[in-house]
Write a protein that holds these residues in place. Structure first.
Motif, short mmCIF file in Angstrom:
data_model
loop_
_atom_site.label_atom_id
_atom_site.label_comp_id
_atom_site.label_asym_id
_atom_site.label_seq_id
_atom_site.Cartn_x
_atom_site.Cartn_y
_atom_site.Cartn_z
N ASP A 148 29.51 37.88 39.57
CA ASP A 148 30.53 38.94 39.60
C ASP A 148 31.92 38.39 39.90
N LEU A 149 32.00 37.12 40.30
CA LEU A 149 33.27 36.59 40.78
C LEU A 149 34.33 36.55 39.69
N TYR A 150 33.94 36.18 38.48
CA TYR A 150 34.92 36.09 37.41
C TYR A 150 35.57 37.44 37.15
N ALA A 151 34.74 38.49 37.08
CA ALA A 151 35.27 39.83 36.83
C ALA A 151 36.18 40.28 37.97
N LEU A 152 35.78 39.97 39.21
CA LEU A 152 36.61 40.35 40.35
C LEU A 152 37.94 39.62 40.34
N GLN A 153 37.93 38.36 39.94
CA GLN A 153 39.18 37.61 39.86
C GLN A 153 40.09 38.18 38.79
N ARG A 154 39.52 38.55 37.66
CA ARG A 154 40.33 39.13 36.59
C ARG A 154 40.96 40.45 37.03
N VAL A 155 40.17 41.28 37.71
CA VAL A 155 40.69 42.55 38.22
C VAL A 155 41.81 42.29 39.22
N ALA A 156 41.59 41.33 40.12
CA ALA A 156 42.60 41.01 41.13
C ALA A 156 43.89 40.51 40.48
N GLU A 157 43.77 39.71 39.43
CA GLU A 157 44.96 39.20 38.75
C GLU A 157 45.73 40.31 38.06
N VAL A 158 45.01 41.27 37.46
CA VAL A 158 45.68 42.42 36.84
C VAL A 158 46.38 43.26 37.90
N GLU A 159 45.70 43.47 39.04
CA GLU A 159 46.32 44.23 40.13
C GLU A 159 47.57 43.52 40.65
N LEU A 160 47.51 42.20 40.77
CA LEU A 160 48.66 41.44 41.24
C LEU A 160 49.81 41.57 40.26
N ARG A 161 49.53 41.46 39.00
CA ARG A 161 50.56 41.59 37.96
C ARG A 161 51.23 42.96 38.02
N THR A 162 50.42 44.01 38.11
CA THR A 162 50.95 45.37 38.15
C THR A 162 51.79 45.60 39.39
N ARG A 163 51.29 45.15 40.54
CA ARG A 163 52.00 45.35 41.80
C ARG A 163 53.28 44.53 41.83
N TRP A 164 53.26 43.33 41.25
CA TRP A 164 54.46 42.49 41.23
C TRP A 164 55.57 43.15 40.42
N LEU A 165 55.22 43.71 39.27
CA LEU A 165 56.22 44.41 38.46
C LEU A 165 56.78 45.61 39.23
N ALA A 166 55.92 46.32 39.95
CA ALA A 166 56.38 47.45 40.75
C ALA A 166 57.34 46.99 41.85
#
Length: 256
Positions: A148-166
């Motif tokens: 499950d780690l790969y999927a969790l890392q991908r989700v975390a990276e998308v969340e980081l990207r979205t939050r950084w833009l905000a």
């Protein structure tokens, strides 16, 4: 900065290690379980020694500093303070809470974005992106299955990207034109902007070096996070409210 921090794989985080996640161990420590804290010590002592040795002033006894930092963290947990996120990051912050190199004038926006993520996302990103730990070790520390780690890392990276833009949009220093532009960076290649918006977007991007850099950084926000690791380790003002119970100073600090 931290990708070469080794872990004592023979005794600490060996391939195929099993056991409770760090968060579960912290919870056990809060109930007085000494063995749980010894397990945290076993897992993270080598990285802490190496980190202290790299960043302590020449001649400083890094082993003593690490011992004090672990003791401070134990007091915090016993006093009911949360370790919200990667345990090792919390330990590093305690280790250098009052060190001169920790002083800074501002917090990078990617660090603010990182702090707004869930504890699990921060844990996965810290160990995988910043410290480049093996997947098997991160799965153990985060308390997830390796598959499950790969999927969790991908989700975390998308969340980081979205939050950084905000964070960029919300930053007081961001000009109004850039605040309009940034949320549309992902929309422009998709062709969903109105013609007038496309023209405004292209014109702004052509003349704005700030937004040009945002577009470049957006291609790999994880790398941006990695390069901001120095600021990640620096304790934030909001971290200080529940740090040193019973008047105990930070690890390595001096009292008068």
């Amino acid at each position: 900065m931290f990708t070469d921090v080794p872990t004592d794989t023979d005794t600490d985080l060996a391939e195929g290690s099993v056991g409770p996640a760090d968060a579960a161990l912290v919870e056990d420590v809060s109930t007085g379980d000494v063995d749980a804290f010894l397990e945290l010590w076993r897992r993270h002592r080598q990285a802490a020694y190496d980190f202290a040795g790299r960043w302590s002033p020449p001649g400083s006894p890094s082993e003593s500093a690490v011992n004090r930092a672990f003791a401070d963290v134990l007091l915090e947990i016993s006093a009911g303070c949360d370790v919200d996120g990667p345990f090792r990051l919390h330990l590093y912050r305690t280790l250098f809470a009052e060190s001169p190199w920790a002083l800074r004038s501002h917090v990078p926006l990617v660090v603010r974005a990182f702090g707004a993520l869930s504890a699990q996302s921060r844990t996965v990103l810290w160990y995988r992106v910043v410290e480049d730990e093996p997947k098997s070790s991160v799965a153990l520390l985060a308390g997830v299955h390796g598959d499950d780690l790969y999927a969790l890392q991908r989700v975390a990276e998308v969340e980081l990207r979205t939050r950084w833009l905000a964070e960029i949009v919300e930053a007081p220093s961001t000009p109004p034109g850039c605040a309009w532009m940034v949320p549309r960076i992902d929309l422009r290649p998709c062709g969903v902007l109105a013609p007038a918006s496309e023209e405004r977007y292209d014109s702004h991007l052509h003349r704005c070096g700030h937004c040009q850099q945002v577009v470049l950084d957006l291609a790999d926000v994880s790398a941006l996070l990695h390069h901001a690791a120095h600021a990640l380790v620096t304790p934030h003002d909001e971290d200080q409210g529940c740090r040193y119970p019973q008047g105990r100073p930070a690890a390595g600090s001096q009292t008068t």
